[in-house]
Design a protein around this motif. Sequence first.
Motif, PDB file in Angstrom:
ATOM      1  N   ASP A  58       0.834  -1.204   0.000  1.00  0.00           N
ATOM      2  CA  ASP A  58       0.000   0.000   0.000  1.00  0.00           C
ATOM      3  C   ASP A  58       0.870   1.257   0.000  1.00  0.00           C
ATOM      4  O   ASP A  58       0.564   2.234  -0.697  1.00  0.00           O
ATOM      5  CB  ASP A  58      -0.916  -0.020   1.235  1.00  0.00           C
ATOM      6  CG  ASP A  58      -1.986   1.060   1.192  1.00  0.00           C
ATOM      7  OD1 ASP A  58      -2.422   1.425   0.086  1.00  0.00           O
ATOM      8  OD2 ASP A  58      -2.386   1.529   2.273  1.00  0.00           O
TER       9      ASP A  58
ATOM     10  N   ASP B 243       0.269   6.824   3.886  1.00  0.00           N
ATOM     11  CA  ASP B 243       0.127   5.548   4.591  1.00  0.00           C
ATOM     12  C   ASP B 243       0.756   5.551   5.992  1.00  0.00           C
ATOM     13  O   ASP B 243       1.079   4.499   6.521  1.00  0.00           O
ATOM     14  CB  ASP B 243       0.687   4.383   3.739  1.00  0.00           C
ATOM     15  CG  ASP B 243       0.082   3.047   4.143  1.00  0.00           C
ATOM     16  OD1 ASP B 243      -1.101   3.013   4.524  1.00  0.00           O
ATOM     17  OD2 ASP B 243       0.807   2.029   4.087  1.00  0.00           O
TER      18      ASP B 243
ATOM     19  N   HIS C 269      -4.899   6.246   6.373  1.00  0.00           N
ATOM     20  CA  HIS C 269      -6.080   5.574   6.946  1.00  0.00           C
ATOM     21  C   HIS C 269      -5.807   4.933   8.308  1.00  0.00           C
ATOM     22  O   HIS C 269      -6.551   4.042   8.720  1.00  0.00           O
ATOM     23  CB  HIS C 269      -6.627   4.537   5.955  1.00  0.00           C
ATOM     24  CG  HIS C 269      -5.704   3.382   5.672  1.00  0.00           C
ATOM     25  ND1 HIS C 269      -6.130   2.074   5.673  1.00  0.00           N
ATOM     26  CD2 HIS C 269      -4.377   3.339   5.387  1.00  0.00           C
ATOM     27  CE1 HIS C 269      -5.101   1.278   5.385  1.00  0.00           C
ATOM     28  NE2 HIS C 269      -4.035   2.016   5.202  1.00  0.00           N
ATOM     29  N   HIS C 270      -4.741   5.344   8.988  1.00  0.00           N
ATOM     30  CA  HIS C 270      -4.475   4.810  10.334  1.00  0.00           C
ATOM     31  C   HIS C 270      -5.161   5.674  11.403  1.00  0.00           C
ATOM     32  O   HIS C 270      -5.562   6.795  11.141  1.00  0.00           O
ATOM     33  CB  HIS C 270      -2.967   4.739  10.587  1.00  0.00           C
ATOM     34  CG  HIS C 270      -2.275   3.746   9.711  1.00  0.00           C
ATOM     35  ND1 HIS C 270      -1.849   4.067   8.438  1.00  0.00           N
ATOM     36  CD2 HIS C 270      -1.987   2.447   9.893  1.00  0.00           C
ATOM     37  CE1 HIS C 270      -1.300   2.986   7.887  1.00  0.00           C
ATOM     38  NE2 HIS C 270      -1.380   1.995   8.750  1.00  0.00           N
TER      39      HIS C 270
ATOM     40  N   THR D 246      -4.509   3.254   1.735  1.00  0.00           N
ATOM     41  CA  THR D 246      -4.141   4.579   1.239  1.00  0.00           C
ATOM     42  C   THR D 246      -4.329   4.630  -0.277  1.00  0.00           C
ATOM     43  O   THR D 246      -4.655   5.675  -0.831  1.00  0.00           O
ATOM     44  CB  THR D 246      -2.700   4.919   1.653  1.00  0.00           C
ATOM     45  OG1 THR D 246      -2.636   4.897   3.081  1.00  0.00           O
ATOM     46  CG2 THR D 246      -2.275   6.290   1.155  1.00  0.00           C
TER      47      THR D 246
ATOM     48  N   ASP E 278      -3.425  -4.511   1.142  1.00  0.00           N
ATOM     49  CA  ASP E 278      -3.931  -4.000   2.420  1.00  0.00           C
ATOM     50  C   ASP E 278      -5.277  -4.610   2.822  1.00  0.00           C
ATOM     51  O   ASP E 278      -5.684  -4.499   3.973  1.00  0.00           O
ATOM     52  CB  ASP E 278      -4.059  -2.464   2.389  1.00  0.00           C
ATOM     53  CG  ASP E 278      -2.999  -1.796   3.255  1.00  0.00           C
ATOM     54  OD1 ASP E 278      -1.897  -2.383   3.377  1.00  0.00           O
ATOM     55  OD2 ASP E 278      -3.253  -0.708   3.807  1.00  0.00           O
TER      56      ASP E 278
HETATM   57 MN   LIG Z   1      -2.113   1.043   4.330  1.00  0.00          MN
END
Ligand SMILES: [Mn+2]
Length: 349
Positions: free
Chosen positions: A41, A105, A131-132, A151, A183
Amino acid sequence: MTMLLNCIFARMNFETIEAVKELLSQPQKIVIVPHKNPDGDAIGSTLALWHFLENRGQESVIIVPNDFPKFLKWMPGCDSILNFERENTQAKAKIEEASIIFTLDFNHLGRVGQMQSYLEEASASFVMIDHHQAPSDYAKIMYSDVNMSSTCEMVYNFIESVAGVEHITSAMASCLYTGIMTDTGSFKFRSTTGRTHRVVADLIDKGAENTQIHHKVFDTNTPQRLRLLGCALKNMVIREEYRTAYITLSQDELDEHNFQKGDTEGFVNYGLTLEGIIFAVIFIENKEEGIIKISLRSIGDFSVNEFARSHFNGGGHNNAAGGRSELSLEETASHFESLLENYHEQLKP
Ligand SMILES: [Mn+2]
Protein backbone atom coordinates in the motif's frame (compact mmCIF):
# COMPACT_ATOMS: atom_id res chain seq x y z
CA MET A 1 -4.85 29.01 3.63
CA THR A 2 -3.43 28.69 7.11
CA MET A 3 -6.23 26.76 8.76
CA LEU A 4 -5.84 23.08 9.36
CA LEU A 5 -8.14 21.24 7.02
CA ASN A 6 -9.59 18.02 8.28
CA CYS A 7 -11.43 15.45 6.30
CA ILE A 8 -13.25 12.67 8.04
CA PHE A 9 -15.37 11.63 5.07
CA ALA A 10 -14.85 8.78 2.68
CA ARG A 11 -14.39 11.29 -0.11
CA MET A 12 -12.34 14.40 0.34
CA ASN A 13 -14.29 17.43 1.51
CA PHE A 14 -14.63 20.58 -0.53
CA GLU A 15 -12.13 22.73 1.41
CA THR A 16 -9.47 20.04 1.27
CA ILE A 17 -9.93 19.62 -2.48
CA GLU A 18 -9.75 23.37 -3.07
CA ALA A 19 -6.62 23.65 -0.89
CA VAL A 20 -4.88 20.88 -2.85
CA LYS A 21 -5.92 22.38 -6.19
CA GLU A 22 -4.51 25.72 -5.12
CA LEU A 23 -1.19 24.16 -4.08
CA LEU A 24 -0.91 22.26 -7.37
CA SER A 25 -1.82 25.28 -9.50
CA GLN A 26 1.76 26.49 -9.03
CA PRO A 27 4.94 24.61 -9.99
CA GLN A 28 6.16 22.92 -6.81
CA LYS A 29 9.10 20.85 -5.69
CA ILE A 30 7.40 17.80 -4.27
CA VAL A 31 8.69 15.00 -2.09
CA ILE A 32 6.50 11.94 -1.43
CA VAL A 33 7.27 9.80 1.63
CA PRO A 34 5.85 6.44 2.77
CA HIS A 35 6.49 4.85 6.18
CA LYS A 36 9.57 2.82 7.08
CA ASN A 37 9.55 -0.79 5.88
CA PRO A 38 7.12 0.20 3.12
CA ASP A 39 4.52 -2.40 2.12
CA GLY A 40 2.37 -2.78 -1.00
CA ASP A 41 0.00 0.00 0.00
CA ALA A 42 2.84 2.40 0.86
CA ILE A 43 4.73 1.79 -2.39
CA GLY A 44 1.57 1.56 -4.53
CA SER A 45 0.11 4.80 -3.22
CA THR A 46 3.33 6.82 -3.43
CA LEU A 47 4.04 5.59 -6.97
CA ALA A 48 0.50 6.30 -8.19
CA LEU A 49 0.65 9.82 -6.74
CA TRP A 50 4.13 10.31 -8.23
CA HIS A 51 2.90 9.32 -11.73
CA PHE A 52 -0.07 11.66 -11.32
CA LEU A 53 2.08 14.63 -10.25
CA GLU A 54 4.70 13.97 -12.94
CA ASN A 55 1.97 13.86 -15.60
CA ARG A 56 0.82 17.26 -14.37
CA GLY A 57 4.32 18.65 -14.86
CA GLN A 58 5.17 18.80 -11.16
CA GLU A 59 8.77 18.04 -10.20
CA SER A 60 8.40 15.21 -7.72
CA VAL A 61 10.37 12.41 -6.14
CA ILE A 62 9.56 9.52 -3.79
CA ILE A 63 11.93 8.98 -0.87
CA VAL A 64 11.57 5.72 1.05
CA PRO A 65 13.08 5.62 4.58
CA ASN A 66 14.57 2.18 3.80
CA ASP A 67 14.39 -0.59 1.23
CA PHE A 68 11.19 -2.42 0.24
CA PRO A 69 10.55 -6.07 -0.65
CA LYS A 70 11.61 -7.54 -3.97
CA PHE A 71 8.07 -8.69 -4.79
CA LEU A 72 7.14 -5.00 -5.24
CA LYS A 73 10.10 -4.08 -7.43
CA TRP A 74 8.26 -4.72 -10.72
CA MET A 75 5.99 -1.76 -10.08
CA PRO A 76 6.04 0.93 -12.78
CA GLY A 77 8.24 3.86 -11.74
CA CYS A 78 9.93 2.14 -8.80
CA ASP A 79 13.41 2.54 -10.35
CA SER A 80 13.25 6.28 -9.75
CA ILE A 81 12.52 5.95 -6.01
CA LEU A 82 15.26 7.33 -3.75
CA ASN A 83 16.26 5.26 -0.71
CA PHE A 84 17.10 7.53 2.25
CA GLU A 85 19.65 5.02 3.56
CA ARG A 86 21.38 4.47 0.22
CA GLU A 87 21.05 7.87 -1.50
CA ASN A 88 21.32 9.86 1.70
CA THR A 89 22.89 13.10 0.46
CA GLN A 90 20.58 13.40 -2.52
CA ALA A 91 17.52 12.57 -0.39
CA LYS A 92 18.40 15.17 2.26
CA ALA A 93 18.82 17.84 -0.41
CA LYS A 94 15.41 16.98 -1.91
CA ILE A 95 13.73 17.26 1.50
CA GLU A 96 15.42 20.56 2.22
CA GLU A 97 14.43 22.18 -1.07
CA ALA A 98 10.89 20.73 -1.15
CA SER A 99 7.92 23.08 -1.16
CA ILE A 100 5.39 20.29 -0.55
CA ILE A 101 5.91 16.99 1.24
CA PHE A 102 3.21 14.35 0.85
CA THR A 103 3.22 11.72 3.61
CA LEU A 104 1.33 8.58 2.63
CA ASP A 105 0.13 5.55 4.59
CA PHE A 106 1.26 6.84 8.00
CA ASN A 107 0.26 9.73 10.24
CA HIS A 108 3.06 10.29 12.71
CA LEU A 109 6.57 11.48 11.82
CA GLY A 110 8.01 8.85 14.16
CA ARG A 111 7.15 6.27 11.45
CA VAL A 112 9.95 7.30 9.07
CA GLY A 113 12.99 6.22 11.11
CA GLN A 114 16.13 8.24 10.44
CA MET A 115 14.22 10.65 8.21
CA GLN A 116 12.18 12.03 11.10
CA SER A 117 14.42 14.95 12.11
CA TYR A 118 14.87 16.01 8.47
CA LEU A 119 11.13 16.09 7.89
CA GLU A 120 10.62 18.01 11.14
CA GLU A 121 13.09 20.66 10.02
CA ALA A 122 11.75 20.91 6.47
CA SER A 123 10.16 24.19 5.43
CA ALA A 124 7.68 22.48 3.07
CA SER A 125 3.92 22.30 3.59
CA PHE A 126 2.81 18.79 4.50
CA VAL A 127 -0.09 16.94 2.94
CA MET A 128 -1.18 13.73 4.69
CA ILE A 129 -3.14 10.95 3.01
CA ASP A 130 -3.67 8.10 5.43
CA HIS A 131 -6.08 5.57 6.95
CA HIS A 132 -4.47 4.81 10.33
CA GLN A 133 -5.90 5.78 13.72
CA ALA A 134 -4.96 8.85 15.76
CA PRO A 135 -3.24 11.18 13.26
CA SER A 136 -0.83 13.73 14.71
CA ASP A 137 -1.19 17.27 13.41
CA TYR A 138 1.96 18.06 11.43
CA ALA A 139 0.12 18.40 8.12
CA LYS A 140 -1.31 21.56 6.62
CA ILE A 141 -3.73 19.47 4.60
CA MET A 142 -5.05 16.24 6.04
CA TYR A 143 -7.02 13.59 4.24
CA SER A 144 -7.37 11.06 7.04
CA ASP A 145 -10.02 8.35 7.19
CA VAL A 146 -9.72 5.23 9.34
CA ASN A 147 -12.61 3.57 7.50
CA MET A 148 -10.68 3.38 4.24
CA SER A 149 -9.37 0.00 3.08
CA SER A 150 -6.04 1.42 2.04
CA THR A 151 -4.14 4.58 1.24
CA CYS A 152 -4.35 3.47 -2.40
CA GLU A 153 -8.16 3.70 -2.32
CA MET A 154 -7.70 7.20 -0.88
CA VAL A 155 -5.26 8.21 -3.63
CA TYR A 156 -7.91 7.08 -6.12
CA ASN A 157 -10.39 9.41 -4.35
CA PHE A 158 -7.75 12.14 -4.26
CA ILE A 159 -7.17 11.98 -8.01
CA GLU A 160 -10.91 11.72 -8.66
CA SER A 161 -11.52 14.90 -6.62
CA VAL A 162 -8.54 16.93 -7.74
CA ALA A 163 -8.47 16.10 -11.45
CA GLY A 164 -10.89 13.30 -12.38
CA VAL A 165 -10.40 9.54 -12.72
CA GLU A 166 -9.70 9.90 -16.45
CA HIS A 167 -6.21 10.98 -15.34
CA ILE A 168 -5.50 7.49 -13.98
CA THR A 169 -3.18 5.73 -16.43
CA SER A 170 -2.64 1.97 -16.63
CA ALA A 171 0.65 2.35 -14.70
CA MET A 172 -1.15 4.20 -11.91
CA ALA A 173 -3.99 1.65 -11.99
CA SER A 174 -1.49 -1.20 -11.45
CA CYS A 175 0.08 0.62 -8.49
CA LEU A 176 -3.27 1.38 -6.85
CA TYR A 177 -4.61 -2.14 -7.47
CA THR A 178 -1.54 -3.62 -5.76
CA GLY A 179 -1.94 -1.53 -2.62
CA ILE A 180 -5.66 -2.18 -2.26
CA MET A 181 -5.10 -5.90 -2.84
CA THR A 182 -2.31 -6.21 -0.25
CA ASP A 183 -3.93 -4.00 2.42
CA THR A 184 -7.27 -5.84 2.22
CA GLY A 185 -5.80 -9.36 2.27
CA SER A 186 -6.99 -9.77 -1.33
CA PHE A 187 -10.31 -7.97 -0.76
CA LYS A 188 -11.45 -9.90 2.27
CA PHE A 189 -10.75 -7.73 5.35
CA ARG A 190 -13.62 -5.87 7.01
CA SER A 191 -12.45 -2.54 5.59
CA THR A 192 -13.33 -3.82 2.09
CA THR A 193 -16.53 -2.08 0.99
CA GLY A 194 -18.68 -2.07 -2.11
CA ARG A 195 -16.92 1.17 -2.99
CA THR A 196 -13.54 -0.62 -2.68
CA HIS A 197 -14.72 -3.18 -5.24
CA ARG A 198 -16.04 -0.46 -7.56
CA VAL A 199 -12.67 1.30 -7.37
CA VAL A 200 -10.86 -1.97 -8.07
CA ALA A 201 -13.20 -2.73 -10.98
CA ASP A 202 -12.42 0.66 -12.47
CA LEU A 203 -8.68 0.08 -11.99
CA ILE A 204 -8.94 -3.20 -13.96
CA ASP A 205 -10.82 -1.32 -16.70
CA LYS A 206 -8.02 1.26 -16.70
CA GLY A 207 -5.39 -1.41 -17.31
CA ALA A 208 -4.40 -2.96 -13.98
CA GLU A 209 -3.47 -6.51 -14.91
CA ASN A 210 -5.08 -8.15 -11.91
CA THR A 211 -4.09 -11.76 -12.58
CA GLN A 212 -0.49 -10.78 -13.28
CA ILE A 213 -0.35 -8.60 -10.17
CA HIS A 214 -1.55 -11.40 -7.87
CA HIS A 215 1.03 -13.69 -9.44
CA LYS A 216 3.90 -11.18 -9.12
CA VAL A 217 3.13 -10.33 -5.49
CA PHE A 218 2.11 -13.70 -4.06
CA ASP A 219 3.80 -16.39 -6.14
CA THR A 220 7.33 -15.41 -5.24
CA ASN A 221 8.32 -18.16 -2.86
CA THR A 222 11.87 -19.39 -2.66
CA PRO A 223 12.61 -22.86 -1.23
CA GLN A 224 14.17 -21.11 1.80
CA ARG A 225 11.04 -19.07 2.44
CA LEU A 226 8.75 -22.09 2.23
CA ARG A 227 11.00 -23.95 4.68
CA LEU A 228 11.03 -20.89 6.98
CA LEU A 229 7.22 -20.96 6.85
CA GLY A 230 7.39 -24.65 7.81
CA CYS A 231 9.57 -23.70 10.77
CA ALA A 232 7.18 -20.90 11.80
CA LEU A 233 4.16 -23.23 11.63
CA LYS A 234 6.02 -25.85 13.68
CA ASN A 235 6.72 -23.19 16.32
CA MET A 236 3.09 -22.08 16.47
CA VAL A 237 1.55 -22.13 19.94
CA ILE A 238 -2.23 -22.49 20.06
CA ARG A 239 -4.17 -21.28 23.10
CA GLU A 240 -7.72 -22.38 22.34
CA GLU A 241 -8.94 -21.12 25.72
CA TYR A 242 -8.10 -17.60 24.49
CA ARG A 243 -8.87 -18.27 20.80
CA THR A 244 -5.26 -17.22 20.21
CA ALA A 245 -2.38 -18.60 18.14
CA TYR A 246 1.14 -17.18 18.09
CA ILE A 247 4.39 -17.86 16.33
CA THR A 248 7.97 -17.16 17.38
CA LEU A 249 10.96 -16.98 15.03
CA SER A 250 14.45 -16.58 16.44
CA GLN A 251 17.34 -14.89 14.65
CA ASP A 252 19.06 -18.29 14.45
CA GLU A 253 16.04 -19.77 12.69
CA LEU A 254 15.95 -16.82 10.26
CA ASP A 255 19.68 -17.18 9.55
CA GLU A 256 19.34 -20.92 9.04
CA HIS A 257 16.80 -20.25 6.27
CA ASN A 258 18.79 -17.46 4.64
CA PHE A 259 16.14 -14.89 5.60
CA GLN A 260 15.53 -12.11 3.09
CA LYS A 261 13.53 -8.97 3.76
CA GLY A 262 9.83 -9.70 3.26
CA ASP A 263 10.14 -13.47 3.75
CA THR A 264 7.94 -13.49 6.86
CA GLU A 265 5.25 -11.35 5.21
CA GLY A 266 1.85 -12.95 5.79
CA PHE A 267 3.06 -15.66 8.20
CA VAL A 268 0.99 -14.15 11.03
CA ASN A 269 -2.24 -14.75 9.11
CA TYR A 270 -1.91 -18.56 9.23
CA GLY A 271 -3.04 -18.54 12.87
CA LEU A 272 -6.36 -17.05 11.83
CA THR A 273 -7.02 -19.88 9.37
CA LEU A 274 -7.52 -22.20 12.37
CA GLU A 275 -11.18 -22.74 13.17
CA GLY A 276 -12.13 -20.79 16.29
CA ILE A 277 -8.96 -18.66 16.41
CA ILE A 278 -9.59 -14.89 16.34
CA PHE A 279 -6.25 -13.51 17.56
CA ALA A 280 -2.93 -14.28 15.86
CA VAL A 281 0.51 -12.88 16.60
CA ILE A 282 4.05 -13.40 15.32
CA PHE A 283 7.20 -12.48 17.27
CA ILE A 284 10.32 -12.12 15.17
CA GLU A 285 13.72 -11.65 16.73
CA ASN A 286 15.92 -8.93 15.17
CA LYS A 287 19.40 -9.10 16.71
CA GLU A 288 20.69 -6.18 14.66
CA GLU A 289 18.11 -3.78 16.11
CA GLY A 290 18.05 -5.58 19.45
CA ILE A 291 14.28 -5.92 19.43
CA ILE A 292 11.46 -8.37 18.84
CA LYS A 293 9.23 -7.25 15.99
CA ILE A 294 5.59 -8.09 16.50
CA SER A 295 2.68 -8.36 14.05
CA LEU A 296 -0.84 -8.81 15.36
CA ARG A 297 -4.04 -9.77 13.53
CA SER A 298 -7.60 -10.38 14.64
CA ILE A 299 -11.00 -11.28 13.31
CA GLY A 300 -14.05 -9.35 14.51
CA ASP A 301 -14.21 -6.84 17.34
CA PHE A 302 -11.03 -7.68 19.26
CA SER A 303 -8.81 -4.63 18.72
CA VAL A 304 -5.18 -5.49 18.10
CA ASN A 305 -4.57 -1.75 17.70
CA GLU A 306 -5.52 -1.25 21.35
CA PHE A 307 -3.56 -4.34 22.43
CA ALA A 308 -0.39 -3.25 20.58
CA ARG A 309 -0.69 0.33 21.87
CA SER A 310 -1.16 -0.76 25.47
CA HIS A 311 1.52 -3.42 25.68
CA PHE A 312 3.94 -3.38 22.76
CA ASN A 313 4.71 0.19 21.85
CA GLY A 314 2.82 0.00 18.60
CA GLY A 315 -0.59 0.31 17.00
CA GLY A 316 -2.31 0.20 13.64
CA HIS A 317 -5.83 -0.83 12.80
CA ASN A 318 -8.50 -2.77 14.67
CA ASN A 319 -7.68 -6.02 12.90
CA ALA A 320 -4.04 -5.49 11.95
CA ALA A 321 -1.31 -3.85 14.02
CA GLY A 322 2.38 -3.93 14.74
CA GLY A 323 4.54 -3.50 17.79
CA ARG A 324 7.93 -4.18 19.36
CA SER A 325 9.50 -5.48 22.51
CA GLU A 326 12.92 -4.97 24.01
CA LEU A 327 12.75 -8.18 26.06
CA SER A 328 14.26 -11.41 24.76
CA LEU A 329 12.16 -13.59 22.47
CA GLU A 330 11.33 -16.03 25.28
CA GLU A 331 10.53 -13.24 27.74
CA THR A 332 8.35 -11.48 25.16
CA ALA A 333 6.37 -14.65 24.50
CA SER A 334 5.85 -15.36 28.19
CA HIS A 335 4.89 -11.72 28.83
CA PHE A 336 2.37 -12.06 26.01
CA GLU A 337 0.98 -15.25 27.55
CA SER A 338 0.56 -13.49 30.90
CA LEU A 339 -1.36 -10.65 29.22
CA LEU A 340 -3.94 -12.97 27.68
CA GLU A 341 -5.62 -13.55 31.04
CA ASN A 342 -6.45 -9.80 31.20
CA TYR A 343 -8.40 -10.19 27.97
CA HIS A 344 -10.17 -13.35 29.06
CA GLU A 345 -13.61 -11.73 28.72
CA GLN A 346 -13.04 -10.72 25.08
CA LEU A 347 -11.09 -13.78 24.03
CA LYS A 348 -12.86 -16.69 25.72
CA PRO A 349 -14.69 -19.01 23.31
MN1 LIG B 1 -2.11 1.04 4.33
